[in-house]
Scaffold this motif. Structure first.
Motif, short mmCIF file in Angstrom:
data_model
loop_
_atom_site.label_atom_id
_atom_site.label_comp_id
_atom_site.label_asym_id
_atom_site.label_seq_id
_atom_site.Cartn_x
_atom_site.Cartn_y
_atom_site.Cartn_z
N VAL A 87 17.51 0.16 -17.11
CA VAL A 87 16.35 -0.32 -16.35
C VAL A 87 15.83 0.77 -15.40
O VAL A 87 14.64 1.05 -15.35
N VAL A 88 16.75 1.39 -14.66
CA VAL A 88 16.35 2.39 -13.66
C VAL A 88 15.73 3.61 -14.33
O VAL A 88 14.79 4.21 -13.79
N ASN A 89 16.23 4.00 -15.50
CA ASN A 89 15.78 5.23 -16.15
C ASN A 89 14.71 5.03 -17.22
O ASN A 89 14.40 5.97 -17.96
N LEU A 90 14.14 3.83 -17.29
CA LEU A 90 13.14 3.57 -18.31
C LEU A 90 11.92 4.46 -18.19
O LEU A 90 11.25 4.76 -19.18
N ARG A 91 11.63 4.91 -16.97
CA ARG A 91 10.42 5.73 -16.77
C ARG A 91 10.49 7.03 -17.57
O ARG A 91 9.46 7.60 -17.93
N TYR A 92 11.70 7.50 -17.85
CA TYR A 92 11.84 8.75 -18.60
C TYR A 92 11.37 8.58 -20.04
O TYR A 92 11.07 9.58 -20.71
N SER A 205 1.60 2.00 -4.77
CA SER A 205 3.05 2.08 -4.54
C SER A 205 3.43 1.46 -3.20
O SER A 205 4.46 0.78 -3.10
N THR A 206 2.59 1.66 -2.20
CA THR A 206 2.84 1.05 -0.90
C THR A 206 2.79 -0.47 -0.98
O THR A 206 3.61 -1.17 -0.38
N ILE A 207 1.82 -0.98 -1.75
CA ILE A 207 1.72 -2.42 -1.93
C ILE A 207 2.98 -2.96 -2.61
O ILE A 207 3.54 -3.99 -2.20
N PHE A 208 3.44 -2.26 -3.65
CA PHE A 208 4.65 -2.68 -4.35
C PHE A 208 5.87 -2.65 -3.44
O PHE A 208 6.77 -3.48 -3.58
N ALA A 209 5.90 -1.71 -2.52
CA ALA A 209 7.06 -1.58 -1.64
C ALA A 209 7.07 -2.62 -0.53
O ALA A 209 8.15 -2.99 -0.03
N MET A 210 5.89 -3.13 -0.14
CA MET A 210 5.80 -4.02 1.01
C MET A 210 5.56 -5.48 0.65
O MET A 210 5.91 -6.37 1.42
N ALA A 211 4.96 -5.73 -0.50
CA ALA A 211 4.66 -7.12 -0.88
C ALA A 211 5.95 -7.90 -1.11
O ALA A 211 6.89 -7.40 -1.73
N PRO A 212 6.03 -9.12 -0.62
CA PRO A 212 7.27 -9.92 -0.69
C PRO A 212 7.86 -10.08 -2.08
O PRO A 212 9.05 -9.99 -2.28
N ARG A 216 10.74 -6.77 -5.00
CA ARG A 216 12.00 -7.12 -5.65
C ARG A 216 12.14 -6.48 -7.03
O ARG A 216 13.22 -6.49 -7.62
N ILE A 217 11.04 -5.93 -7.54
CA ILE A 217 11.08 -5.27 -8.84
C ILE A 217 11.81 -3.95 -8.69
O ILE A 217 11.64 -3.22 -7.71
N PHE A 221 11.11 -0.15 -13.08
CA PHE A 221 10.01 -0.97 -13.58
C PHE A 221 8.75 -0.75 -12.77
O PHE A 221 7.63 -0.80 -13.31
N GLN A 222 8.90 -0.51 -11.47
CA GLN A 222 7.73 -0.24 -10.64
C GLN A 222 6.99 1.01 -11.13
O GLN A 222 5.75 1.01 -11.24
N ILE A 223 7.74 2.05 -11.42
CA ILE A 223 7.12 3.30 -11.89
C ILE A 223 6.43 3.09 -13.23
O ILE A 223 5.33 3.60 -13.47
N ILE A 224 7.06 2.32 -14.11
CA ILE A 224 6.46 2.05 -15.41
C ILE A 224 5.15 1.27 -15.26
O ILE A 224 4.12 1.60 -15.86
#
Length: 247
Positions: A87-92, A205-212, A216-217, A221-224
């Motif tokens: 999951v963590v390395n899927l972006r590669y 990215s900021t929205i993804f980091a701060m949105a409730p 949690r993602i 997955f966030q990077i993807i």
């Protein structure tokens, strides 16, 4: 014929490998600082110096290695660790696909397997920043100078990190962000489209980091998602004309 091949290889080294070496030097320096903290975390999780160094030599993935170390420290099982790494390395997977399309078409397929070893965020960035098609030798050069910094930093962190003050460790971990800026800013100055994509990516990215719910993602997955949404929208709105391959 053999002499011509030697001259061709020598020319390719001068044109591609040497610039790759130069591009990998600052990456290796940034890796050393971040890997130092990784070595400390590995030591705290119960790994010895050899195990920590071997881990970094075989998997150049900071987020993936930290995830594995955390899973190891928490007593997670093998299946849980494997799933977490995937999951963590899927972006590669996305990065490798993009690099595969950028490599010169006349190069043997095995180069893609060798290049896959060095697909990291930073090496990917400098490789994709090369104008036109990418020669495998460029990426090999970047790997040669960047990878030792990652491994050496991990080993030194496992050996000496426990005696450094926490402020010094925090300062070292910031170095990688400075390196990212050094990679992104030059092409952003040349292209308003790239600059816009960078700014939009930072905002989302900021929205993804701060949105409730979105925070949690997992980072992988966030990077993807961000890559598909932002880069996909940019590709549709500002398509790049296909370049003819060099003869």
């Amino acid at each position: 014929m053999d002499e011509k091949k030697k001259q061709k290889v020598s020319g390719e080294i001068q044109r591609w490998f040497v610039p790759g070496l130069k591009a990998g030097i600052p990456i290796g320096m940034g890796y050393f600082a971040v890997a130092f903290t990784l070595g400390i975390a590995a030591r705290k999780a119960g790994m010895n110096v050899f195990q920590a160094g071997f881990m970094s030599a075989t998997m150049l993935a900071s987020a993936g290695q930290f995830a594995g170390i955390n899973a190891l420290a928490s007593g997670a099982g093998y299946v849980e660790m494997i799933v977490a790494e995937i999951v963590v390395n899927l972006r590669y997977l996305l990065m490798s696909g993009a690099l595969s399309q950028k490599v010169m078409g006349d190069k043997p397929f095995f180069h893609r397997f060798l290049m896959a070893y060095g697909v990291t965020d930073e090496i990917f960035a400098v490789s994709m920043g090369v104008e036109g098609r990418l020669h495998p030798w460029y990426m090999y050069g970047a790997i040669v100078t960047a990878m030792p910094g990652w491994v050496l930093g991990t080993v030194m962190g496992a050996l000496l990190g426990m005696i450094l003050p926490s402020r010094a460790m925090s300062a070292m971990s910031v170095a990688l962000y400075g390196m990212f800026l050094a990679i992104v800013i030059p092409p952003s100055k040349k292209s308003p489209v790239i600059a816009g994509v960078v700014l939009v990516s930072m905002a989302v990215s900021t929205i993804f980091a701060m949105a409730p719910v979105l925070n949690r993602i997992s980072s992988g997955f966030q990077i993807i998602l961000l890559t598909i949404l932002v880069a996909g929208a940019a590709a549709i709105l500002f398509p790049v004309k296909e370049e003819r391959e060099e003869a």
